[in-house]
Design a protein around this motif. Sequence first.
Motif, PDB file in Angstrom:
ATOM      1  N   ALA A 194      26.840 -44.077 -36.041  1.00 37.58           N
ATOM      2  CA  ALA A 194      25.389 -44.262 -35.866  1.00 37.58           C
ATOM      3  C   ALA A 194      25.104 -45.537 -35.069  1.00 37.58           C
ATOM      4  N   LEU A 195      25.855 -46.581 -35.378  1.00 34.00           N
ATOM      5  CA  LEU A 195      25.674 -47.875 -34.698  1.00 34.00           C
ATOM      6  C   LEU A 195      26.026 -47.752 -33.219  1.00 34.00           C
ATOM      7  N   GLU A 196      27.177 -47.154 -32.949  1.00 36.05           N
ATOM      8  CA  GLU A 196      27.627 -47.049 -31.550  1.00 36.05           C
ATOM      9  C   GLU A 196      26.761 -46.085 -30.746  1.00 36.05           C
ATOM     10  N   ALA A 197      26.162 -45.104 -31.415  1.00 40.00           N
ATOM     11  CA  ALA A 197      25.311 -44.137 -30.708  1.00 40.00           C
ATOM     12  C   ALA A 197      23.860 -44.619 -30.614  1.00 40.00           C
ATOM     13  N   CYS A 198      23.554 -45.762 -31.224  1.00 42.98           N
ATOM     14  CA  CYS A 198      22.186 -46.319 -31.192  1.00 42.98           C
ATOM     15  C   CYS A 198      21.148 -45.301 -31.652  1.00 42.98           C
ATOM     16  N   VAL A 199      21.410 -44.625 -32.742  1.00 44.25           N
ATOM     17  CA  VAL A 199      20.438 -43.638 -33.229  1.00 44.25           C
ATOM     18  C   VAL A 199      19.328 -44.340 -34.011  1.00 44.25           C
ATOM     19  N   GLY A 200      18.242 -43.627 -34.251  1.00 41.71           N
ATOM     20  CA  GLY A 200      17.141 -44.218 -35.001  1.00 41.71           C
ATOM     21  C   GLY A 200      17.420 -44.275 -36.497  1.00 41.71           C
ATOM     22  N   GLN A 201      17.972 -43.186 -37.016  1.00 38.74           N
ATOM     23  CA  GLN A 201      18.209 -43.098 -38.461  1.00 38.74           C
ATOM     24  C   GLN A 201      19.472 -42.271 -38.723  1.00 38.74           C
ATOM     25  N   LEU A 202      20.178 -42.651 -39.792  1.00 35.28           N
ATOM     26  CA  LEU A 202      21.398 -41.929 -40.185  1.00 35.28           C
ATOM     27  C   LEU A 202      21.183 -41.336 -41.578  1.00 35.28           C
ATOM     28  N   VAL A 203      21.607 -40.095 -41.755  1.00 34.58           N
ATOM     29  CA  VAL A 203      21.620 -39.504 -43.099  1.00 34.58           C
ATOM     30  C   VAL A 203      23.043 -39.044 -43.406  1.00 34.58           C
ATOM     31  N   LEU A 204      23.550 -39.468 -44.553  1.00 36.05           N
ATOM     32  CA  LEU A 204      24.905 -39.095 -44.971  1.00 36.05           C
ATOM     33  C   LEU A 204      24.846 -37.801 -45.773  1.00 36.05           C
ATOM     34  N   LEU A 236      20.467 -38.828 -36.869  1.00 38.74           N
ATOM     35  CA  LEU A 236      21.854 -38.349 -36.902  1.00 38.74           C
ATOM     36  C   LEU A 236      22.196 -37.982 -38.343  1.00 38.74           C
ATOM     37  N   ILE A 237      22.560 -36.725 -38.539  1.00 40.15           N
ATOM     38  CA  ILE A 237      23.064 -36.298 -39.847  1.00 40.15           C
ATOM     39  C   ILE A 237      24.578 -36.217 -39.700  1.00 40.15           C
ATOM     40  N   HIS A 238      25.273 -37.038 -40.433  1.00 43.30           N
ATOM     41  CA  HIS A 238      26.725 -37.166 -40.239  1.00 43.30           C
ATOM     42  C   HIS A 238      27.419 -36.952 -41.575  1.00 43.30           C
ATOM     43  N   GLU A 239      28.556 -36.271 -41.533  1.00 45.03           N
ATOM     44  CA  GLU A 239      29.300 -36.089 -42.776  1.00 45.03           C
ATOM     45  C   GLU A 239      29.856 -37.418 -43.259  1.00 45.03           C
ATOM     46  N   SER A 240      29.955 -37.536 -44.573  1.00 42.38           N
ATOM     47  CA  SER A 240      30.479 -38.750 -45.197  1.00 42.38           C
ATOM     48  C   SER A 240      31.203 -38.265 -46.457  1.00 42.38           C
ATOM     49  N   THR A 241      32.310 -37.565 -46.218  1.00 41.92           N
ATOM     50  CA  THR A 241      32.998 -36.931 -47.342  1.00 41.92           C
ATOM     51  C   THR A 241      33.574 -37.971 -48.302  1.00 41.92           C
ATOM     52  N   PHE A 242      34.094 -39.077 -47.729  1.00 41.70           N
ATOM     53  CA  PHE A 242      34.819 -40.053 -48.554  1.00 41.70           C
ATOM     54  C   PHE A 242      34.204 -41.443 -48.513  1.00 41.70           C
ATOM     55  N   ALA A 243      34.510 -42.200 -49.562  1.00 44.86           N
ATOM     56  CA  ALA A 243      34.177 -43.634 -49.583  1.00 44.86           C
ATOM     57  C   ALA A 243      35.244 -44.376 -48.783  1.00 44.86           C
ATOM     58  N   HIS A 244      34.921 -45.597 -48.390  1.00 45.38           N
ATOM     59  CA  HIS A 244      35.843 -46.366 -47.549  1.00 45.38           C
ATOM     60  C   HIS A 244      37.204 -46.544 -48.228  1.00 45.38           C
ATOM     61  N   GLN A 245      37.213 -46.679 -49.543  1.00 43.98           N
ATOM     62  CA  GLN A 245      38.492 -46.893 -50.245  1.00 43.98           C
ATOM     63  C   GLN A 245      39.427 -45.676 -50.166  1.00 43.98           C
ATOM     64  N   ASP A 246      38.864 -44.511 -49.800  1.00 48.77           N
ATOM     65  CA  ASP A 246      39.682 -43.298 -49.699  1.00 48.77           C
ATOM     66  C   ASP A 246      39.968 -42.930 -48.238  1.00 48.77           C
ATOM     67  N   LEU A 247      40.099 -43.974 -47.434  1.00 49.23           N
ATOM     68  CA  LEU A 247      40.359 -43.826 -46.000  1.00 49.23           C
ATOM     69  C   LEU A 247      41.578 -42.944 -45.716  1.00 49.23           C
ATOM     70  N   ILE A 301      29.850 -39.459 -30.822  1.00 45.25           N
ATOM     71  CA  ILE A 301      29.012 -40.625 -30.513  1.00 45.25           C
ATOM     72  C   ILE A 301      28.306 -40.415 -29.179  1.00 45.25           C
ATOM     73  N   GLU A 302      29.029 -39.847 -28.242  1.00 41.43           N
ATOM     74  CA  GLU A 302      28.421 -39.598 -26.936  1.00 41.43           C
ATOM     75  C   GLU A 302      27.286 -38.570 -27.063  1.00 41.43           C
ATOM     76  N   LEU A 303      27.530 -37.526 -27.830  1.00 38.91           N
ATOM     77  CA  LEU A 303      26.497 -36.498 -28.017  1.00 38.91           C
ATOM     78  C   LEU A 303      25.268 -37.068 -28.724  1.00 38.91           C
ATOM     79  N   ALA A 304      25.507 -37.982 -29.664  1.00 36.26           N
ATOM     80  CA  ALA A 304      24.411 -38.506 -30.497  1.00 36.26           C
ATOM     81  C   ALA A 304      23.665 -39.667 -29.834  1.00 36.26           C
ATOM     82  N   GLN A 305      24.104 -40.067 -28.653  1.00 37.19           N
ATOM     83  CA  GLN A 305      23.545 -41.262 -28.015  1.00 37.19           C
ATOM     84  C   GLN A 305      22.009 -41.260 -28.011  1.00 37.19           C
ATOM     85  N   GLY A 306      21.400 -42.261 -28.652  1.00 35.81           N
ATOM     86  CA  GLY A 306      19.946 -42.441 -28.637  1.00 35.81           C
ATOM     87  C   GLY A 306      19.164 -41.412 -29.436  1.00 35.81           C
TER      88      GLY A 306
END
Length: 320
Positions: free
Chosen positions: A261-271, A232-243, A223-228
């Motif tokens: 993405a929210l905490e880093a205040c990025v412009g756009q997120l891609v999963l 942000l291209i972030h991995e999203s291996t699992f759905a929330h139900q498979d926490l 999150i610190e690295l992605a700030q602003g």
Amino acid sequence: MQVTFLGTSSGVPTRNRNVSAIALRLPQRSELWLFDCGEGTQHQFLRSELRTSQIRKIFITHMHGDHIYGLPGLLASLGLAGNSSGIDLYGPHALKSYINGILQSSSSRISYPFQINSIENPHFENHVVFEDEDFMVRCTPLIHRVPAFAYRVDQKPRPGRFDLNKAKACNIPPGPNYSQLQLGKKVKLDDGRILNGKDFCGPPRAGKSFVYCTDTIFSKAAIELAQGADLLIHESTFAHQDLDMAYQRKHSTSTMAAQAALEACVGQLVLTHLSPRYAPGNPVSPNDLLKEAKEIFPNTLLAKDFLQINVEKPETVCDT
Ligand SMILES: [Zn+2]
Ligand SMILES: [Zn+2]
């Protein structure tokens, strides 16, 4: 800056998604930077409009097979084609022995300039791995089963837009003087006038930024690295139900990616890096992961192979 997804599946390829690889096309340079190189990445290039001969740098996040098994084949093919002007490789310490071992045991020789840059201190945050006059690349450690790094590419601020009409109105003869003034430099004209390029340029334009964050569970360092960042291209291996599985295997859920993405205040997120268990037709599909993420971070897209995205500055600035 333009991103092309060449592989968006986690672990194994599927019919529609290959394993991890992303190509970054840089403005004003006819070169590509590759991030990860899963098996079959060179085939994905052949199916795209991108050319492997333009690859100049390859950044590896970690030493799991779905991110590196395509690397030896790609490097060897570039040698056989004889059209590479050189490759700089960046990645974890083990990358050097992996590549050198394969080259040696298969009697392969790299015939173009080739350098392996190991990231030696895995605990060092915001480590600068590359910098020149136009770009800076930093990395930070992630939380995965083996040492893994997120990368951030920042385009440095560019001179403001050149006011051509003002230059014409000042009777500056077109030619090399214009390009010097455009760069904000001083020039001396044949008539003796000394002009400052800054008087003919608007305010400096902010550079664009892109962050590639995989494989990891929710990570404050990421999150610190992605700030602003713009993208942000972030991995999203699992759905929330498979926490539970995400915690066990140190991967992210769609909601973790969105929270980052929210905490880093990025412009756009891609999963990306989606588990094959969510293939369309199964009880949970990739669109369900997208929906979960959008509830937390609305400006989210789902990656698919060959998707191209232009990195753009967001219209509104995040104020949280
Ligand atoms: Zn992976
Ligand atoms: Zn992994």
